[in-house]
Structures are given as structure tokens and as C-alpha cells.
Design a protein around this motif. Structure first.
Motif, short mmCIF file in Angstrom:
data_model
loop_
_atom_site.label_atom_id
_atom_site.label_comp_id
_atom_site.label_asym_id
_atom_site.label_seq_id
_atom_site.Cartn_x
_atom_site.Cartn_y
_atom_site.Cartn_z
N PRO A 79 0.84 -1.34 -0.13
CA PRO A 79 0.15 0.03 0.06
C PRO A 79 0.97 1.29 -0.22
CG PRO A 79 -0.39 -1.66 1.75
CD PRO A 79 0.78 -1.83 1.09
N THR A 81 0.71 5.85 -0.19
CA THR A 81 -0.07 7.02 -0.61
C THR A 81 1.02 8.30 -0.78
OG1 THR A 81 -0.49 7.40 1.80
CG2 THR A 81 -2.31 6.53 0.67
N GLY A 82 1.35 9.04 0.26
CA GLY A 82 2.33 10.12 -0.17
C GLY A 82 3.46 9.89 -0.71
N SER A 84 6.25 9.35 1.07
CA SER A 84 7.59 9.96 1.88
C SER A 84 8.13 9.18 2.94
CB SER A 84 6.95 11.25 2.45
OG SER A 84 5.90 10.95 3.44
N ALA A 85 7.92 7.65 2.81
CA ALA A 85 8.32 6.90 3.74
C ALA A 85 9.68 6.92 3.83
CB ALA A 85 7.81 5.50 3.38
N GLN A 145 7.08 17.44 9.10
CA GLN A 145 7.89 18.18 8.27
C GLN A 145 7.58 17.96 7.00
OE1 GLN A 145 11.85 17.66 8.19
NE2 GLN A 145 12.28 19.73 7.72
N SER A 146 7.09 16.63 6.68
CA SER A 146 6.73 16.06 5.25
C SER A 146 5.07 16.63 4.88
CB SER A 146 6.85 14.59 5.21
OG SER A 146 6.11 14.11 6.21
N THR A 158 1.64 5.06 9.60
CA THR A 158 3.04 5.07 10.37
C THR A 158 3.06 5.58 11.58
OG1 THR A 158 3.36 7.28 9.12
CG2 THR A 158 4.18 5.49 8.00
N ILE A 161 3.80 11.68 13.65
CA ILE A 161 3.62 12.90 14.57
C ILE A 161 4.28 14.13 13.86
CG2 ILE A 161 5.96 12.58 15.69
CD1 ILE A 161 4.55 12.84 18.51
N ILE A 216 -5.78 1.35 4.46
CA ILE A 216 -6.78 2.64 5.06
C ILE A 216 -7.26 3.39 3.84
CG2 ILE A 216 -6.71 4.43 6.48
CD1 ILE A 216 -4.20 3.21 8.00
C1 LIG Z 1 11.48 15.31 4.52
C2 LIG Z 1 10.67 14.32 5.33
C3 LIG Z 1 10.14 14.79 6.78
C4 LIG Z 1 9.35 13.88 7.36
N1 LIG Z 1 9.16 14.34 8.66
C5 LIG Z 1 8.18 13.48 9.39
C6 LIG Z 1 7.67 13.92 10.67
O1 LIG Z 1 7.98 15.25 10.97
N2 LIG Z 1 7.06 13.31 11.25
C7 LIG Z 1 6.70 11.86 10.89
O2 LIG Z 1 6.14 11.22 11.56
N3 LIG Z 1 7.30 11.44 9.80
C8 LIG Z 1 8.02 12.11 9.08
N4 LIG Z 1 8.29 11.67 7.60
C9 LIG Z 1 8.23 10.23 7.43
C10 LIG Z 1 6.90 10.40 6.74
O3 LIG Z 1 6.62 11.51 6.04
C11 LIG Z 1 5.72 9.74 7.38
O4 LIG Z 1 5.91 8.26 7.65
C12 LIG Z 1 4.44 9.74 6.59
O5 LIG Z 1 3.48 9.47 7.56
C13 LIG Z 1 4.41 8.92 5.60
O6 LIG Z 1 2.98 9.35 4.80
P1 LIG Z 1 2.77 8.89 3.30
O7 LIG Z 1 1.38 9.37 2.73
O8 LIG Z 1 4.02 9.72 2.53
O9 LIG Z 1 2.96 7.15 3.22
P2 LIG Z 1 3.92 6.45 2.30
O10 LIG Z 1 5.23 6.92 2.08
O11 LIG Z 1 3.10 6.32 1.00
O12 LIG Z 1 3.81 5.09 2.99
C14 LIG Z 1 4.19 4.96 4.19
C15 LIG Z 1 4.00 3.61 4.74
O13 LIG Z 1 2.58 3.41 5.19
C16 LIG Z 1 2.04 2.51 4.37
N5 LIG Z 1 0.93 2.91 3.76
C17 LIG Z 1 0.79 4.07 3.01
N6 LIG Z 1 -0.53 4.25 2.90
C18 LIG Z 1 -1.21 3.33 3.17
C19 LIG Z 1 -2.70 3.16 3.52
N7 LIG Z 1 -3.69 3.79 2.72
N8 LIG Z 1 -3.23 2.22 4.08
C20 LIG Z 1 -2.12 1.19 4.63
N9 LIG Z 1 -0.90 1.16 4.74
C21 LIG Z 1 -0.35 2.48 4.02
C22 LIG Z 1 2.92 2.05 3.28
O14 LIG Z 1 3.08 0.87 2.94
C23 LIG Z 1 4.52 2.34 4.06
O15 LIG Z 1 4.70 1.19 4.89
C24 LIG Z 1 9.28 12.58 7.00
C25 LIG Z 1 9.72 12.07 5.73
C26 LIG Z 1 10.23 12.94 4.91
C27 LIG Z 1 10.77 12.62 3.42
#
Ligand SMILES: Cc1cc2nc3c(=O)[nH]c(=O)nc-3n(C[C@H](O)[C@H](O)[C@H](O)COP(=O)(O)OP(=O)(O)OC[C@H]3O[C@@H](n4cnc5c(N)ncnc54)[C@H](O)[C@@H]3O)c2cc1C
Length: 481
Positions: A79, A81-82, A84-85, A145-146, A158, A161, A216
Motif C-alpha cells: 500500500p 499514498t504520499g 514520503s516513507a 515536516q513532510s 505510520t 507525529i 486504510i
Molecule cells: C522530508 C521528510 C520529513 C519527514 N518528517 C516527518 C515528521 O515530521 N514526522 C513523521 O512522523 N514522519 C515524517 N516523515 C516520514 C513520513 O513522511 C511519514 O512516515 C508519513 O506518515 C508517510 O506518509 P505517506 O502518505 O507519505 O506514506 P507512504 O510513504 O506512501 O507510506 C508509508 C507507509 O505506510 C504504508 N501505507 C501508506 N498508505 C497506506 C494506506 N492507505 N493503508 C495502509 N498502509 C499504507 C506504506 O505501505 C508504508 O509502509 C518525513 C519524511 C520526509 C521525507
């Protein structure tokens, strides 16, 4: 018998449509990794098996059909979405995976100011939701931050926070209800209520599952009134991290809730605040909310910090300026890529948490071991950015120059050995190896140590919800063979 790539994509097109099933080789290659391997990605080194397809469902029913198909045929589903993992959660660990991308489910379903909650589909970017709320003088209070990149599904998956967590909490404090789908195609809706005591709180099966239990599709979060004009910015320089932890603790245990409470060590402070840190630690507080609350909180923090002679105030404007440029800007990505390719200097991070009585020792032991055991770091520092009644987090930041060793050693010489030291020392001391980036695929070696006897509960959930092991193989749980 397992299906080949053509059979998988053919069936996916039947379930969805041609336009929703992407098999472009460039997209597949880019979809095999996440930011954990960005040095390699930026250099065009891709060693993970490429997925069979990236699919874009439009609604929960389509997700359900895709999951059922994958489950019946033992196909791994990742799975996302954004995207940014940072811990390998998006890596496709095995051949012919299906990447299920929720970003086209991107409607803000409802903003409900009377009940102080907002509902959004999984592909709504947090920035989009929060901007809509702020236009009406509300906010989610969530500010990782993301924020411009991350979307609601991933943020919940994830246990993310934000930078204002000391006031608003982590995503687990914000989620009111959800819609989630399991590998057998079952759609579960967890209703939106202020509290429940009807058995265990099953929201937490989805929150933090990292795509390893369920998908989700929709999230309802609390919203808060927003008064940015009332913000008070406070900053200090001081000599010792230990003093800084004491001050953070005193603020928290006396019940004050600044939105931001941060403590940087001298190296990390030099990176962010070289114009005033002067080789010292930097301590930051921001208080926000209704004016009487903001003023009382700021006054209490001033009184607490005044008791510590080594804590010297800095000009509040310096803190305000830093805060206004805190979020990562997606337009920085090209610049980041260019810099890494040109300099081969790369930054990575590992975040942990521990009680107040442990945190300074963990900080000191990790810093000493990393300095002694990992050669040639170009920067090693750390900060605390999320505090609680009973403890705080530490975010270790390390830069290294991979000029002489290339993509393999980026991970094997620097990133993993540093992570190993931090994780092992934290677990040994009694802290948690993951504060907010998730386990991904790169902290699974320590998952049983992290959980101890409660690993039984976690593994039983995985086996119950995903008996065929198709959900994001290698994430949270190591691949057994
Ligand atoms: C520059 C930068 C700054 C960041 N700052 C923070 C911060 O301040 N705080 C913080 O907590 N994190 C931070 N992160 C990490 C990241 O942004 C977080 O983990 C964010 O919650 C991931 O969201 P996403 O939509 O990009 O998920 P994705 O990167 O697409 O996925 C992240 C994980 O969740 C799973 N997933 C995604 N969507 C779903 C769904 N719909 N259902 C089930 N599972 C799913 C994926 O399989 C993967 O394991 C940062 C990352 C970067 C690159």
C-alpha cells in the motif's frame, strides 16, 4: 501455481481499467524503493525486485477487489499514498508485487466544525486538508515536516507525529474513526465517537500497521481552533543536553503544553542555528492557542528556564524565522538530488524514545559509540522534538560522505551500523527503537526485542488479519526464509 507478471496485470486491468494499471518500466523501477535508498535511487541503482504493476483504485470497493485477487493468488501488496516513507516501507521485497496507490482517493469528505472533526479519503494530502481548515480558522494540529507530501492514509499507517505534538499529540491522539480493508476484501468502518469502552480500541490495529495488516481508505480526525497570531516564540542557548532534558521535563510534568518543545545538541544546533548557537545546545518553545493559555504557558516556561543559570535567552524573532521555514518544500527535492549526486554527502536519521530517567544516558552512550565505531562522519548530532509527561524522543542525525564506497557501503558501512548502535542501546536501556518513522523493512531485525513477551500479541494479529502473508512482505515482520 503462482501467476506471472502478464497474468497479474491482465487480471488487474479486468478488475480496474487500463488507465488505473501502470506498467511503465520507469514507474515500476521508481516504485521498488522509498527514501531509505535515496542515495542509490538518485544514482540510478535499483536492486529490489520491480513490482508487476502500480494500481490506482478510485474507491474502497476497488481496493477490496484488488486485495481479494492478491490474497487468492499469494501476490504481495504494497500500500502507498504520499510516498514520503523513510524506513523501506515502500520497498517491493519480492517479485511481481502489486503497489496499491491510494492517492487518487483524494476527496475531503466532510468538515464538521460543530463536532470538531474532519473526514478525508486516504489520498488527501495533509497540507490540502489543513489549508482548507485554516481558511476557516481551524487546524488538524498535525504538522510533520513532510506535510506537503504525506497523505492521510500513510500518516495514519505510520503512526506519524507532527512538530506541534506537545500540544496536539501524535496522529493516534487525533484519529476518531477509520475505514480499513483487509486482504480477504472485508471493509471495516470504525465509527466516529468521542470515546468508547466496548472492548479493546481497534483503531490501533490500523494506526501504525504500515500496510502490513490492512489498507486504510478513509480517516476522520479531530480539528482544533487555530490562532496563529497569538504564538509566542521562546529560544535559549545552554551548555548541556542534560540541563535541557531537565527543563523539558519540568515544563511537561507541571502540565504545560507548548506546541513546540525542542532541544538540539551543539552539532545539530550548529547545522540549524549557526547564526546564534555559538557551539552550544539550543532549546526552543512555541506556545499557541487561545491568548490566556498562550500567555500563561509562555510565562511559566520563562520562570522555569530562569532557574537554570546556564540557560540564556535569544531573540524570539530568530525562533519565529526558523519556525516559518521548518517544513520540507517539495521543490527542494531536485536540489537535494543534485547535491547528493555532486557531493556524495548524505544525511540519514534514526529516532527513538525513552523515559526521562533514561534519555540522557541513551544520548551519551549512542554518541560515544557512534563516534568511536563509525569513521569519517561529516556530522553527528541529535535533538529532542516531542516531549510527554513521562519522557521524550531523540532524533539522531548523521551525515557521511560516500565518495569512496558507493551505494552498497552507504547502507552497510554507515547507515545500518549507526542504526544498529542506536536501536540496540535504546532497547537495552528500556526505550523504544521507533519514535515515529515506523519499523519499515530496516528495523525488523529487532522487532522481537522491541516487543519482548508482547510480540506474541503483535504476531497473532498479523496471522489473523493476513494469514497468507500478502500485506507488505518484510515490513514490521522480517521475511522468514
Ligand atoms: C522530508 C521528510 C520529513 C519527514 N518528517 C516527518 C515528521 O515530521 N514526522 C513523521 O512522523 N514522519 C515524517 N516523515 C516520514 C513520513 O513522511 C511519514 O512516515 C508519513 O506518515 C508517510 O506518509 P505517506 O502518505 O507519505 O506514506 P507512504 O510513504 O506512501 O507510506 C508509508 C507507509 O505506510 C504504508 N501505507 C501508506 N498508505 C497506506 C494506506 N492507505 N493503508 C495502509 N498502509 C499504507 C506504506 O505501505 C508504508 O509502509 C518525513 C519524511 C520526509 C521525507
Amino acid at each position: 501455481m503462482s501467476l506471472n507478471k502478464e497474468e497479474i496485470t491482465g487480471r488487474l486491468v479486468e478488475i480496474l481499467s487500463d488507465e488505473q494499471v501502470i506498467t511503465d518500466p520507469d514507474v515500476l523501477r521508481e516504485s521498488s524503493i522509498d527514501r531509505f535508498l535515496r542515495y542509490e535511487g538518485f544514482h540510478g541503482v535499483f536492486r529490489k525486485p520491480f513490482p508487476a504493476a502500480v494500481v490506482y483504485p478510485h474507491n474502497a470497493q476497488e481496493v477490496s477487489e484488488v486485495l481479494k485477487f492478491a490474497n487468492q493468488n499469494g501476490i504481495n501488496v504494497v500500500p502507498r499514498t504520499g510516498q514520503s516513507a523513510t524506513e523501506g516501507g515502500l520497498e517491493t521485497a519480492v517479485e511481481n508485487s502489486i503497489v496499491v496507490d491510494g492517492s487518487k482517493m483524494n476527496k475531503v469528505v466532510k468538515i464538521d466544525p460543530y463536532n470538531m472533526q474532519a473526514t478525508a479519503q486516504c489520498g488527501v494530502s495533509l497540507e490540502v486538508l489543513d489549508d482548507q481548515l485554516r481558511a476557516q480558522r481551524y487546524t488538524t494540529g498535525h504538522s510533520p515536516q513532510s506535510k506537503p507530501l504525506a497523505q492521510m492514509g500513510g500518516l495514519v499507517a505510520t503512526r506519524s507525529i507532527g512538530q506541534l505534538s506537545t500540544l496536539y499529540g501524535g496522529i493516534e491522539d487525533m484519529v476518531v474513526g477509520l475505514e480499513v480493508l483487509f486482504p480477504n476484501g472485508h471493509i471495516s468502518r470504525i465509527k466516529n465517537v468521542p470515546r468508547r469502552a466496548a472492548g479493546p480500541d481497534i483503531r490501533h490495529i490500523a494506526i501504525g500497521n504500515e500496510g502490513a495488516f490492512c489498507f486504510i481508505t478513509e480517516v476522520t480526525v479531530k480539528i482544533f481552533k487555530h490562532f496563529p497570531e497569538n504564538n509566542v516564540y521562546l529560544g535559549y542557548v545552554l551548555d548541556h543536553m542534560k540541563t535541557g532534558f531537565e527543563i523539558l521535563r519540568e515544563v511537561m510534568v507541571n502540565g504545560y503544553r507548548p506546541s513546540v518543545a525542542r532541544l538540539y545538541d551543539p552539532e545539530d544546533a550548529e547545522y540549524h542555528f549557526s547564526h546564534f548557537s555559538d557551539g552550544k545546545c539550543v532549546l526552543i518553545f512555541i506556545t499557541e492557542g487561545d491568548k490566556p493559555l498562550v500567555d500563561a504557558t509562555a510565562q511559566a516556561i520563562r520562570e522555569i528556564t530562569e532557574k537554570y543559570g546556564e540557560c540564556v535567552p535569544v531573540e524570539p524573532k530568530l525562533i519565529q524565522r526558523w519556525f516559518e521555514n521548518l517544513n520540507w518544500d517539495p521543490s527542494d527535492l531536485e536540489e537535494e538530488k543534485r547535491e547528493i549526486i555532486e557531493t556524495n554527502n548524505i544525511c540519514n536519521t534514526t529516532e527513538i524514545s525513552a523515559n526521562w530517567s533514561l534519555i540522557n544516558d541513551i544520548y551519551e552512550v549512542c554518541m560515544e559509540r557512534i563516534r568511536n565505531e563509525i569513521p569519517d562522519l561529516t556530522l553527528l548530532g541529535g535533538h529532542s522534538s516531542h516531549s510527554y509527561l513521562n519522557g521524550t524522543n531523540l532524533y539522531f542525525v548523521y551525515f557521511y560522505n560516500v565518495m569512496n564506497c558507493g551505494a552498497d557501503e552507504e547502507i552497510s558501512k554507515y547507515h545500518m551500523p549507526i542504526k544498529k548502535i542506536i536501536v540496540e542501546e535504546t532497547i537495552k536501556a528500556g526505550g523504544s527503537m521507533c519514535h515515529h518513522h515506523g519499523v519499515g523493512k530496516h528495523r525488523t531485525n529487532w522487532i522481537e526485542d522491541e516487543y519482548g513477551s508482547s510480540y506474541y500479541m503483535l504476531k497473532t494479529l498479523k496471522d489473523a488479519f493476513d494469514p497468507n502473508g500478502i500485506m507488505n512482505k518484510g515490513t514490521i515482520f522480517p521475511i522468514e526464509d
